[in-house]
Design a protein around this motif. Structure first.
Motif, PDB file in Angstrom:
ATOM      1  N   ILE A  48     -39.956 -59.590  20.017  1.00 18.35           N
ATOM      2  CA  ILE A  48     -40.170 -60.005  21.403  1.00 18.35           C
ATOM      3  C   ILE A  48     -40.810 -58.849  22.156  1.00 18.35           C
ATOM      4  O   ILE A  48     -40.408 -57.692  21.999  1.00 18.35           O
ATOM      5  CB  ILE A  48     -38.852 -60.415  22.082  1.00 18.35           C
ATOM      6  N   GLY A  49     -41.803 -59.167  22.971  1.00 14.67           N
ATOM      7  CA  GLY A  49     -42.512 -58.143  23.711  1.00 14.67           C
ATOM      8  C   GLY A  49     -43.713 -57.644  22.919  1.00 14.67           C
ATOM      9  O   GLY A  49     -43.923 -58.008  21.768  1.00 14.67           O
ATOM     10  N   TYR A  75     -39.014 -60.055  33.790  1.00 13.09           N
ATOM     11  CA  TYR A  75     -38.715 -61.468  34.071  1.00 13.09           C
ATOM     12  C   TYR A  75     -40.013 -62.223  34.327  1.00 13.09           C
ATOM     13  O   TYR A  75     -40.890 -61.745  35.057  1.00 13.09           O
ATOM     14  CB  TYR A  75     -37.808 -61.577  35.296  1.00 13.09           C
ATOM     15  N   TYR A 151     -43.735 -62.404  24.657  1.00 21.19           N
ATOM     16  CA  TYR A 151     -42.319 -62.393  25.025  1.00 21.19           C
ATOM     17  C   TYR A 151     -41.609 -63.701  24.690  1.00 21.19           C
ATOM     18  O   TYR A 151     -40.466 -63.897  25.084  1.00 21.19           O
ATOM     19  CB  TYR A 151     -42.173 -62.087  26.515  1.00 21.19           C
ATOM     20  N   THR A 173     -34.103 -62.766  31.165  1.00 20.20           N
ATOM     21  CA  THR A 173     -34.491 -61.423  31.581  1.00 20.20           C
ATOM     22  C   THR A 173     -34.425 -60.517  30.357  1.00 20.20           C
ATOM     23  O   THR A 173     -33.411 -60.491  29.653  1.00 20.20           O
ATOM     24  CB  THR A 173     -33.546 -60.894  32.672  1.00 20.20           C
ATOM     25  N   TYR A 174     -35.508 -59.800  30.089  1.00 15.37           N
ATOM     26  CA  TYR A 174     -35.611 -58.979  28.889  1.00 15.37           C
ATOM     27  C   TYR A 174     -35.440 -57.506  29.235  1.00 15.37           C
ATOM     28  O   TYR A 174     -36.040 -57.012  30.200  1.00 15.37           O
ATOM     29  CB  TYR A 174     -36.978 -59.178  28.223  1.00 15.37           C
ATOM     30  N   PHE A 182     -38.191 -54.122  22.641  1.00 17.59           N
ATOM     31  CA  PHE A 182     -37.178 -55.100  23.038  1.00 17.59           C
ATOM     32  C   PHE A 182     -35.785 -54.645  22.603  1.00 17.59           C
ATOM     33  O   PHE A 182     -35.569 -54.291  21.453  1.00 17.59           O
ATOM     34  CB  PHE A 182     -37.500 -56.450  22.413  1.00 17.59           C
ATOM     35  N   ASP A 184     -32.688 -56.268  24.411  1.00 19.19           N
ATOM     36  CA  ASP A 184     -31.752 -57.367  24.636  1.00 19.19           C
ATOM     37  C   ASP A 184     -32.354 -58.339  25.639  1.00 19.19           C
ATOM     38  O   ASP A 184     -33.356 -58.049  26.292  1.00 19.19           O
ATOM     39  CB  ASP A 184     -30.423 -56.833  25.180  1.00 19.19           C
ATOM     40  N   PHE A 185     -31.735 -59.522  25.744  1.00 15.54           N
ATOM     41  CA  PHE A 185     -32.099 -60.443  26.819  1.00 15.54           C
ATOM     42  C   PHE A 185     -30.821 -60.930  27.487  1.00 15.54           C
ATOM     43  O   PHE A 185     -29.744 -60.924  26.905  1.00 15.54           O
ATOM     44  CB  PHE A 185     -32.933 -61.622  26.309  1.00 15.54           C
TER      45      PHE A 185
END
Length: 207
Positions: A48-49, A75, A151, A173-174, A182, A184-185
């Motif tokens: 992610i990211g 976000y 993301y 929200t990452y 990355f 956490d979310f």
């Protein structure tokens, strides 16, 4: 965005995370993961990211490396969002205040999924209304789409009625950490205290 759409979008992103990254998390559990104790989302190792190029409040092109220079909450939403985005951004800003009180320097970035209406000035002012240090980003539809895909963000523009339209989107929200990526979310039901605790734990572990 109404709550039905928000729930549906969140469910879709959860499925995407499970389908594209869940196996990475479980496969990696045999290896020591120092951040695992801090995670709310349980997606360690998720892809992610990533790199993006967007426009800041001044209309200047900026990259992810120029924006995420410290631990940062990211976000995706839009300024016409009637309830979900304002609630989440207010909560995120409150988490930042709690972290600041604890001596933590954490950033907040708002990326629009509605570049047609959200000009650099509009999205910049919107982000700063929640926190004076928050950064609002927009871009061309292609730039926004590339960032959203990086993301794993779901968004979909609804048909317009009298030039008015809503945008369905996922609402996570990452937490991004420089040099790590990355971390956490946080879901919509996470409280400011929970986010601040999780971020603080991450920073304790990573130094």
């Amino acid at each position: 965005m109404n709550r039905i759409y928000a729930i549906g979008a969140a469910g879709l992103l959860a499925a995407l995370i499970g389908g594209t990254a869940g196996y990475l998390f479980f496969a990696g559990q045999s290896n020591a993961d120092p951040l695992a104790q801090c995670r709310e989302g349980n997606v360690g190792g998720a892809d992610i990211g990533g790199p993006f190029t967007l426009l800041d409040k001044t209309g200047t092109e900026v990259t992810d490396k120029e924006v995420i220079t410290r631990p940062t909450l990211v976000y995706f939403g839009y300024t016409f969002c009637p309830d979900v985005c304002p609630f989440d951004m207010s909560r995120n800003a409150e988490a930042l205040d709690l972290l600041k009180d604890a001596g933590r320097d954490v950033g907040l970035v708002f990326v629009t999924v509605d570049p047609g209406r959200d000009t650099p000035q509009v999205v910049g002012d919107y982000a700063e209304a929640f926190s004076e240090t928050a950064i609002g980003l927009t871009g061309t539809p292609e730039q926004i789409d590339a960032a959203a895909k990086a993301y794993r963000v779901y968004y979909n523009h609804q048909p317009a009625t009298d030039d008015f339209y809503m945008v369905d989107h996922s609402a996570f929200t990452y937490l991004m950490l420089p040099g790590i990526g990355f971390a956490d979310f946080y879901r919509r039901d996470a409280t400011p205290e929970q986010i601040a605790k999780g971020v603080g734990c991450m920073l304790d572990v990573t130094g």
